[in-house]
Design a protein around this motif. Sequence first.
Motif, PDB file in Angstrom:
ATOM      1  N   ASP A   1       0.837  -1.201   0.000  1.00 16.29           N
ATOM      2  CA  ASP A   1       0.000   0.000   0.000  1.00 16.29           C
ATOM      3  C   ASP A   1       0.869   1.245   0.000  1.00 16.29           C
ATOM      4  OD1 ASP A   1      -2.774  -1.212   0.482  1.00 16.29           O
ATOM      5  OD2 ASP A   1      -1.616  -2.063   2.139  1.00 16.29           O
ATOM      6  N   PHE A   2       0.666   2.098  -0.983  1.00 15.04           N
ATOM      7  CA  PHE A   2       1.280   3.430  -1.012  1.00 15.04           C
ATOM      8  C   PHE A   2       0.199   4.422  -0.611  1.00 15.04           C
ATOM      9  CE2 PHE A   2       4.599   1.304  -3.134  1.00 15.04           C
ATOM     10  CZ  PHE A   2       5.686   2.159  -3.280  1.00 15.04           C
ATOM     11  N   ASN A   3       0.377   5.062   0.527  1.00 15.27           N
ATOM     12  CA  ASN A   3      -0.626   5.976   1.059  1.00 15.27           C
ATOM     13  C   ASN A   3      -0.174   7.423   0.898  1.00 15.27           C
ATOM     14  OD1 ASN A   3      -2.304   3.774   2.074  1.00 15.27           O
ATOM     15  ND2 ASN A   3      -0.689   3.483   3.612  1.00 15.27           N
ATOM     16  N   HIS A   4      -0.592   8.044  -0.199  1.00 15.89           N
ATOM     17  CA  HIS A   4      -0.268   9.451  -0.503  1.00 15.89           C
ATOM     18  C   HIS A   4       1.219   9.738  -0.268  1.00 15.89           C
ATOM     19  CE1 HIS A   4      -4.491  10.388  -1.088  1.00 15.89           C
ATOM     20  NE2 HIS A   4      -4.760   9.734   0.041  1.00 15.89           N
ATOM     21  N   VAL A   5       2.042   8.997  -0.975  1.00 14.14           N
ATOM     22  CA  VAL A   5       3.497   9.064  -0.780  1.00 14.14           C
ATOM     23  C   VAL A   5       4.117  10.173  -1.616  1.00 14.14           C
ATOM     24  CG1 VAL A   5       5.670   7.852  -1.241  1.00 14.14           C
ATOM     25  CG2 VAL A   5       3.782   6.662  -0.099  1.00 14.14           C
ATOM     26  N   ASN A   6       4.927  10.992  -0.962  1.00 15.22           N
ATOM     27  CA  ASN A   6       5.827  11.932  -1.638  1.00 15.22           C
ATOM     28  C   ASN A   6       7.252  11.499  -1.298  1.00 15.22           C
ATOM     29  OD1 ASN A   6       3.704  13.455  -2.600  1.00 15.22           O
ATOM     30  ND2 ASN A   6       3.774  14.928  -0.927  1.00 15.22           N
ATOM     31  N   PHE A   7       8.144  11.614  -2.265  1.00 14.39           N
ATOM     32  CA  PHE A   7       9.530  11.203  -2.006  1.00 14.39           C
ATOM     33  C   PHE A   7      10.494  12.092  -2.758  1.00 14.39           C
ATOM     34  CE2 PHE A   7      13.219   8.756  -3.630  1.00 14.39           C
ATOM     35  CZ  PHE A   7      13.900   8.615  -2.428  1.00 14.39           C
ATOM     36  N   SER A   8      11.590  12.460  -2.048  1.00 18.92           N
ATOM     37  CA  SER A   8      12.677  13.223  -2.660  1.00 18.92           C
ATOM     38  C   SER A   8      13.992  12.677  -2.123  1.00 18.92           C
ATOM     39  CB  SER A   8      12.554  14.708  -2.318  1.00 18.92           C
ATOM     40  OG  SER A   8      13.676  15.417  -2.802  1.00 18.92           O
ATOM     41  N   TYR A   9      15.008  12.614  -2.991  1.00 20.32           N
ATOM     42  CA  TYR A   9      16.314  12.099  -2.563  1.00 20.32           C
ATOM     43  C   TYR A   9      17.000  13.067  -1.607  1.00 20.32           C
ATOM     44  CZ  TYR A   9      16.058   8.318  -5.963  1.00 20.32           C
ATOM     45  OH  TYR A   9      15.687   7.193  -6.648  1.00 20.32           O
ATOM     46  N   ARG A  10      16.703  14.346  -1.742  1.00 15.67           N
ATOM     47  CA  ARG A  10      17.274  15.359  -0.858  1.00 15.67           C
ATOM     48  C   ARG A  10      16.193  15.863   0.087  1.00 15.67           C
ATOM     49  NH1 ARG A  10      21.001  19.020  -5.006  1.00 15.67           N
ATOM     50  NH2 ARG A  10      22.358  17.314  -5.692  1.00 15.67           N
ATOM     51  N   LYS A  11      16.543  15.920   1.365  1.00 12.56           N
ATOM     52  CA  LYS A  11      15.545  16.253   2.383  1.00 12.56           C
ATOM     53  C   LYS A  11      14.932  17.625   2.188  1.00 12.56           C
ATOM     54  CE  LYS A  11      17.589  13.264   5.912  1.00 12.56           C
ATOM     55  NZ  LYS A  11      18.210  13.191   7.266  1.00 12.56           N
ATOM     56  N   ASN A  12      15.741  18.590   1.801  1.00 10.24           N
ATOM     57  CA  ASN A  12      15.246  19.962   1.696  1.00 10.24           C
ATOM     58  C   ASN A  12      14.887  20.360   0.266  1.00 10.24           C
ATOM     59  OD1 ASN A  12      15.724  20.361   4.482  1.00 10.24           O
ATOM     60  ND2 ASN A  12      17.880  20.788   4.080  1.00 10.24           N
ATOM     61  N   SER A  13      14.761  19.372  -0.604  1.00  7.87           N
ATOM     62  CA  SER A  13      14.456  19.676  -2.003  1.00  7.87           C
ATOM     63  C   SER A  13      13.007  20.148  -2.155  1.00  7.87           C
ATOM     64  CB  SER A  13      14.685  18.438  -2.869  1.00  7.87           C
ATOM     65  OG  SER A  13      14.311  18.688  -4.196  1.00  7.87           O
ATOM     66  N   THR A  14      12.808  21.112  -3.036  1.00 12.95           N
ATOM     67  CA  THR A  14      11.450  21.633  -3.289  1.00 12.95           C
ATOM     68  C   THR A  14      10.717  20.799  -4.340  1.00 12.95           C
ATOM     69  OG1 THR A  14      12.381  23.164  -4.929  1.00 12.95           O
ATOM     70  CG2 THR A  14      12.092  23.987  -2.681  1.00 12.95           C
ATOM     71  N   GLU A  15      11.472  19.955  -5.080  1.00  9.66           N
ATOM     72  CA  GLU A  15      10.868  19.115  -6.100  1.00  9.66           C
ATOM     73  C   GLU A  15      10.917  17.656  -5.673  1.00  9.66           C
ATOM     74  OE1 GLU A  15      12.587  19.751  -9.900  1.00  9.66           O
ATOM     75  OE2 GLU A  15      12.224  21.913  -9.915  1.00  9.66           O
ATOM     76  N   ASP A  16       9.768  16.980  -5.746  1.00 11.58           N
ATOM     77  CA  ASP A  16       9.679  15.573  -5.370  1.00 11.58           C
ATOM     78  C   ASP A  16       9.947  14.680  -6.562  1.00 11.58           C
ATOM     79  OD1 ASP A  16       8.998  16.084  -2.723  1.00 11.58           O
ATOM     80  OD2 ASP A  16       6.861  16.285  -3.200  1.00 11.58           O
ATOM     81  N   THR A  17      10.681  13.575  -6.303  1.00 10.70           N
ATOM     82  CA  THR A  17      10.875  12.555  -7.339  1.00 10.70           C
ATOM     83  C   THR A  17       9.579  11.797  -7.575  1.00 10.70           C
ATOM     84  OG1 THR A  17      13.179  12.334  -6.636  1.00 10.70           O
ATOM     85  CG2 THR A  17      12.283  10.564  -7.998  1.00 10.70           C
ATOM     86  N   LEU A  18       8.856  11.508  -6.487  1.00 11.80           N
ATOM     87  CA  LEU A  18       7.526  10.894  -6.555  1.00 11.80           C
ATOM     88  C   LEU A  18       6.538  11.809  -5.846  1.00 11.80           C
ATOM     89  CD1 LEU A  18       8.419   7.178  -5.661  1.00 11.80           C
ATOM     90  CD2 LEU A  18       7.997   8.117  -7.939  1.00 11.80           C
ATOM     91  N   HIS A  19       5.350  11.957  -6.438  1.00 10.04           N
ATOM     92  CA  HIS A  19       4.389  12.901  -5.874  1.00 10.04           C
ATOM     93  C   HIS A  19       3.008  12.264  -5.735  1.00 10.04           C
ATOM     94  CE1 HIS A  19       2.510  16.709  -4.920  1.00 10.04           C
ATOM     95  NE2 HIS A  19       1.620  16.514  -5.890  1.00 10.04           N
ATOM     96  N   ASP A  20       2.504  12.252  -4.516  1.00  4.86           N
ATOM     97  CA  ASP A  20       1.138  11.803  -4.191  1.00  4.86           C
ATOM     98  C   ASP A  20       0.812  10.445  -4.827  1.00  4.86           C
ATOM     99  OD1 ASP A  20      -1.270  12.014  -2.862  1.00  4.86           O
ATOM    100  OD2 ASP A  20      -2.281  13.019  -4.544  1.00  4.86           O
ATOM    101  N   ILE A  21       1.643   9.451  -4.511  1.00  5.44           N
ATOM    102  CA  ILE A  21       1.389   8.084  -4.992  1.00  5.44           C
ATOM    103  C   ILE A  21       0.428   7.409  -4.016  1.00  5.44           C
ATOM    104  CG2 ILE A  21       2.408   5.873  -5.627  1.00  5.44           C
ATOM    105  CD1 ILE A  21       3.392   8.117  -7.394  1.00  5.44           C
ATOM    106  N   ASP A  22      -0.729   7.022  -4.499  1.00  6.68           N
ATOM    107  CA  ASP A  22      -1.732   6.389  -3.634  1.00  6.68           C
ATOM    108  C   ASP A  22      -2.317   5.186  -4.377  1.00  6.68           C
ATOM    109  OD1 ASP A  22      -3.288   6.641  -1.061  1.00  6.68           O
ATOM    110  OD2 ASP A  22      -4.945   6.554  -2.510  1.00  6.68           O
ATOM    111  N   ILE A  23      -1.691   4.035  -4.206  1.00  2.85           N
ATOM    112  CA  ILE A  23      -2.158   2.816  -4.862  1.00  2.85           C
ATOM    113  C   ILE A  23      -2.111   1.660  -3.874  1.00  2.85           C
ATOM    114  CG2 ILE A  23      -1.410   3.541  -7.162  1.00  2.85           C
ATOM    115  CD1 ILE A  23       0.993   1.738  -6.857  1.00  2.85           C
ATOM    116  N   HIS A  24      -2.886   0.597  -4.188  1.00  8.38           N
ATOM    117  CA  HIS A  24      -2.988  -0.540  -3.279  1.00  8.38           C
ATOM    118  C   HIS A  24      -2.932  -1.823  -4.093  1.00  8.38           C
ATOM    119  CE1 HIS A  24      -4.096   2.382  -0.199  1.00  8.38           C
ATOM    120  NE2 HIS A  24      -4.869   2.926  -1.133  1.00  8.38           N
ATOM    121  N   ILE A  25      -2.019  -2.706  -3.719  1.00  8.41           N
ATOM    122  CA  ILE A  25      -1.745  -3.933  -4.464  1.00  8.41           C
ATOM    123  C   ILE A  25      -2.059  -5.127  -3.567  1.00  8.41           C
ATOM    124  CG2 ILE A  25       0.043  -5.299  -5.605  1.00  8.41           C
ATOM    125  CD1 ILE A  25       1.522  -2.575  -6.079  1.00  8.41           C
ATOM    126  N   ASN A  26      -2.780  -6.099  -4.110  1.00  5.25           N
ATOM    127  CA  ASN A  26      -3.157  -7.288  -3.336  1.00  5.25           C
ATOM    128  C   ASN A  26      -2.037  -8.316  -3.341  1.00  5.25           C
ATOM    129  OD1 ASN A  26      -5.806  -6.235  -2.923  1.00  5.25           O
ATOM    130  ND2 ASN A  26      -6.382  -6.945  -4.974  1.00  5.25           N
TER     131      ASN A  26
END
Length: 581
Positions: free
Chosen positions: A333-358
């Motif tokens: 389960d990805f619950n509204h995931v945002n991800f950036s390689y740099r902690k203080n980065s203003t741009e996310d590598t992944l933005h608002d990923i919300d999916i669910h896999i059985n």
Amino acid sequence: MIKTLAKCIGKYKKESIITPIFTAVEVFLEILIPFITASIIDKGIQAGDMRKVGIYGGIMLIIAFLSLFCGIQAGKYAAAASTGFACNLREKMYENIQTFSFSNIDKFSTAGLVTRMTTDVTNVQNAYQMIIRIAVRAPLMMICSITMCVIISPRLSIIFLVALIFLGFVLFFIIYKVTPVFTSGFEKYDELNASVQENISGIRVVKAFVREDHEKKKFNKAADNLYKTFVKAESFLAFNNPTMMLVVYGCIVALSWFASHFIVSGSITTGNLTSMFSYVMSMLMALMMLSMIFVMVSMSAASARRISEVLNEKADLANPEKPYEEVEDGRIDFNHVNFSYRKNSTEDTLHDIDIHINAGETIGIIGGTGCGKSSFVSLISRLYDVTEGSVCVGGKDVRTYDMDALRNQVAVVLQKNVLFSGTILDNLRWGDDNASYEDCVEACKQACADEFIERMPKKYDTWIEQGGTNVSGGQRQRLCIARALLKKPKVLILDDSTSAVDTATDAKIKQAFAQKIPGTTKLIVSQRISSIQDADRIIVLEDGKVSGFDTHENLMENNKVYREICEVQMQGGGDFDESAE
């Protein structure tokens, strides 16, 4: 920094303590020799008493042999302490590097870590040996020599005090100038090692594109930069020896001049003058050793800081206080995931990923280069932590698991397949140390690796060269898949790891997965539609966002990005990434 390095002395504390003790005894015994020599001259030779010459001579021989014995013992224990210290440093650094997350490793270049564990540790080892032996011997020798000179003639001793003050100023100037140069010099070592490593690892590409001359120029540039840096450092160090010789000869001339007047006036004897000359030479030799120590410490200080950086680096990812040890199933389960390689980065590598896999589903993942496919799957096994939201496996946040337990149940075949030197069986058992021969064969059958292994003369005992250079790209990929299958994971991630495999073999691998591991959740990252079109559902990523998540048929109808990718690949031409934009 010193406290960090001192912790690595470990079991070699005994040798580190014994060395200075033997060194101190050696110095005290050596200091007595000139004093006894004066007695031989004044009380024996000049007085014409050969009996006292024999007595004092015998005492001198005993003291000389004892001093030699202590010197040998000090050298032996110093070698054991310094090499043991270096061994501990390398082990502690390597141990700490193994705890690093990907984000920690990104802070250090591979060449930089290699330089720290080789050149830098050697510099610190040499400095440590000098500190526990020479740095004890030199000051003691100097103090004892000055004390004996003061006892013999306080007025003549003023010459040495003036020389010490002058030498101190010169040494301070040299150290002040040379320390920052050495610091930058070791960074140049990193550049040189990086050039060598890159060239050797990519030597096939270099030769294929006839780029030997280009690589030579790049290496020569790095070597030249290193040369210039150390020439600059050595130009300052060059002042050391001339200054020392100036002080030595100045003291000898001054002592000879003033002592001649004292002998004429009868305020000093010939024996005392002889012993004073010996003490002067001992003191000046001690000063020369001290100057060598300052140079070595100055050079190793930069190395010590670089080593401390690695030892003090804390892993960004750590286990919670009471981690879960079992992964229930392969639900993701990805619950509204945002991800950036740099902690203080203003741009996310992944933005608002919300999916669910059985659990047990086969999921395809596709998208243009740089859309975030590898970042997406890296979060599942917690190779990185999310910036916002949460990723759950088996119904629990991945941050609540013991990382070893999680990664044993989430097997990843990375985009860059790596094999290690050893037999095929050795490489397969990275997945499971206790895997039987039959287990390895079965895993290879599922990965369609048994086909080429059986054709090899030694079959599963065939030796794999470092990096797997003696097998093809497709063979390497299949071995890595088999290695992952031996984990018997709840989740299996293939990050574009069948790109070098032909379509027919790719289809066989997918069929084997469906039959042999139906309960395992399978995530297949691929650039080829044929590799994922039969998946239960397909994730389409675009610029770090989910553009679509559905079956192949529904995506063909409703998702423009996916449809364009399919059309381009079916036509057999065009640039995949350009069409996906």
